[in-house]
Design an enzyme around this catalytic site. Structure first.
Site, PDB file in Angstrom:
ATOM      1  N   GLY A 113     -24.728 -52.842 -22.021  1.00 41.34           N
ATOM      2  CA  GLY A 113     -25.329 -52.700 -20.693  1.00 41.34           C
ATOM      3  C   GLY A 113     -24.757 -51.597 -19.832  1.00 41.34           C
ATOM      4  N   SER A 114     -24.185 -50.575 -20.447  1.00 39.72           N
ATOM      5  CA  SER A 114     -23.636 -49.507 -19.600  1.00 39.72           C
ATOM      6  C   SER A 114     -24.760 -48.745 -18.893  1.00 39.72           C
ATOM      7  CB  SER A 114     -22.744 -48.558 -20.406  1.00 39.72           C
ATOM      8  OG  SER A 114     -23.473 -47.857 -21.372  1.00 39.72           O
ATOM      9  N   ASN A 115     -25.898 -48.587 -19.548  1.00 40.48           N
ATOM     10  CA  ASN A 115     -27.035 -47.953 -18.864  1.00 40.48           C
ATOM     11  C   ASN A 115     -27.574 -48.847 -17.747  1.00 40.48           C
ATOM     12  OD1 ASN A 115     -28.045 -45.275 -19.994  1.00 40.48           O
ATOM     13  ND2 ASN A 115     -27.565 -46.426 -21.854  1.00 40.48           N
ATOM     14  N   LYS A 137     -38.012 -67.542 -28.842  1.00 41.44           N
ATOM     15  CA  LYS A 137     -39.207 -68.332 -28.493  1.00 41.44           C
ATOM     16  C   LYS A 137     -39.709 -67.991 -27.098  1.00 41.44           C
ATOM     17  CE  LYS A 137     -38.889 -72.320 -31.429  1.00 41.44           C
ATOM     18  NZ  LYS A 137     -38.253 -73.590 -31.665  1.00 41.44           N
ATOM     19  N   LEU A 196     -38.881 -55.753 -30.273  1.00 46.44           N
ATOM     20  CA  LEU A 196     -40.199 -55.221 -29.934  1.00 46.44           C
ATOM     21  C   LEU A 196     -40.724 -55.962 -28.691  1.00 46.44           C
ATOM     22  CD1 LEU A 196     -42.075 -53.144 -31.226  1.00 46.44           C
ATOM     23  CD2 LEU A 196     -43.185 -55.019 -32.452  1.00 46.44           C
ATOM     24  N   ASN A 228     -38.750 -46.947 -21.732  1.00 44.64           N
ATOM     25  CA  ASN A 228     -37.671 -47.141 -22.715  1.00 44.64           C
ATOM     26  C   ASN A 228     -36.821 -45.881 -22.824  1.00 44.64           C
ATOM     27  OD1 ASN A 228     -36.256 -48.443 -24.900  1.00 44.64           O
ATOM     28  ND2 ASN A 228     -37.365 -47.124 -26.315  1.00 44.64           N
ATOM     29  N   HIS A 248     -34.508 -43.915 -25.702  1.00 45.16           N
ATOM     30  CA  HIS A 248     -34.178 -43.884 -27.121  1.00 45.16           C
ATOM     31  C   HIS A 248     -33.084 -42.833 -27.338  1.00 45.16           C
ATOM     32  CE1 HIS A 248     -34.879 -44.665 -31.339  1.00 45.16           C
ATOM     33  NE2 HIS A 248     -34.713 -43.370 -31.538  1.00 45.16           N
TER      34      HIS A 248
HETATM   35  C1  GAR Z   1     -28.308 -46.708 -25.636  1.00 48.85           C
HETATM   36  O1  GAR Z   1     -27.736 -45.579 -26.259  1.00 48.85           O
HETATM   37  C2  GAR Z   1     -29.805 -46.699 -25.822  1.00 48.85           C
HETATM   38  O2  GAR Z   1     -30.351 -45.420 -25.889  1.00 48.85           O
HETATM   39  C3  GAR Z   1     -29.962 -47.419 -27.134  1.00 48.85           C
HETATM   40  O3  GAR Z   1     -28.995 -48.447 -27.093  1.00 48.85           O
HETATM   41  C4  GAR Z   1     -27.871 -47.995 -26.340  1.00 48.85           C
HETATM   42  C5  GAR Z   1     -27.489 -49.090 -25.369  1.00 48.85           C
HETATM   43  O4  GAR Z   1     -26.278 -48.788 -24.716  1.00 48.85           O
HETATM   44  N1  GAR Z   1     -31.290 -47.921 -27.263  1.00 48.85           N
HETATM   45  C6  GAR Z   1     -31.927 -48.007 -28.421  1.00 48.85           C
HETATM   46  O5  GAR Z   1     -31.428 -47.704 -29.480  1.00 48.85           O
HETATM   47  C7  GAR Z   1     -33.365 -48.542 -28.336  1.00 48.85           C
HETATM   48  N2  GAR Z   1     -34.099 -48.194 -29.505  1.00 48.85           N
HETATM   49  P1  GAR Z   1     -25.827 -49.619 -23.438  1.00 48.85           P
HETATM   50  O6  GAR Z   1     -26.034 -51.096 -23.760  1.00 48.85           O
HETATM   51  O7  GAR Z   1     -24.380 -49.307 -23.265  1.00 48.85           O
HETATM   52  O8  GAR Z   1     -26.658 -49.180 -22.288  1.00 48.85           O
END
Ligand code: GAR
Length: 188
Positions: free
Chosen positions: A12-14, A59, A87, A102, A104
């Protein structure tokens, strides 16, 4: 007020950067964080920042409509996927047409699709000796990683790049651009 729900699966840093970015914003509010992995650290981060965090299991997402109801009750306008690794269910795609964003951790259309998430992406990029990687921020439709691209940013790979060092570079790009791109998309 435009209300966002952040979906996340892990660290969850983003999510934290997005919450902080909009903390004082009078037009956009991060209303809640929804997470699908018990004990995900994102829940701690959200609570520390005063944002409601709620766990939902498989669920709840795909069968009993709990997530859908929760989003309705919270009058959510936009969903932001910040490291969400499932998904998005069809009913949410119907409820939020072109209103799910999203991020990526690669330059789509390369290194997208099923199984390409988080660390797996960086491992594949390094294994293929790519010269560059980056981030893609896009709208979500019913295919993995195929919706309209809103923004991309690149970083160069060093000759001795590792999946971990690349992940760190990509995270820096994400922190810098993801909140800004969300703001621009929501507010124009
Ligand atoms: C991020 O790098 C994000 O781009 C990636 O997961 C990481 C989560 O980091 N997302 C995917 O791969 C989605 N397909 P975070 O939990 O530290 O934010």
């Amino acid at each position: 007020m435009i209300r966002i729900a952040i979906f996340a699966s892990g660290n969850g840093s983003n999510a934290q950067r997005i919450i902080e970015y909009f903390a004082e914003n009078t037009q956009v509010k991060v209303e809640c964080v929804i997470y699908n992995v018990k004990d995900a650290f994102v829940a701690e981060r959200a609570k520390m920042l005063g944002v409601e965090a709620r766990y939902f299991g498989r669920k709840d997402f795909y069968e009993n409509g709990s997530v859908r109801l929760f989003l309705k009750d919270h009058q959510i306008d936009w969903i932001v996927l910040a490291g969400f690794l499932w998904l998005v269910p069809g009913d949410l795609l119907e409820d939020f047409p072109q209103h799910i964003i999203n991020i990526h951790p690669a330059l789509l259309p390369n290194y997208g699709g099923k199984g390409m998430y988080g660390r797996h992406v960086h491992e594949a990029v390094v294994a293929n000796c790519e010269k560059e990687s980056g981030i893609t921020i896009h709208l979500v439709d019913d295919h993995y990683d195929k919706g309209q691209v809103l923004f991309q940013a690149k970083c160069a790979l060093a000759p001795d790049e590792t999946p971990d060092s690349l992940a760190a570079k990509v995270h820096e790009l994400e922190y810098e651009y993801f909140p800004q791109v969300i703001a621009k998309t929501l507010l124009g």
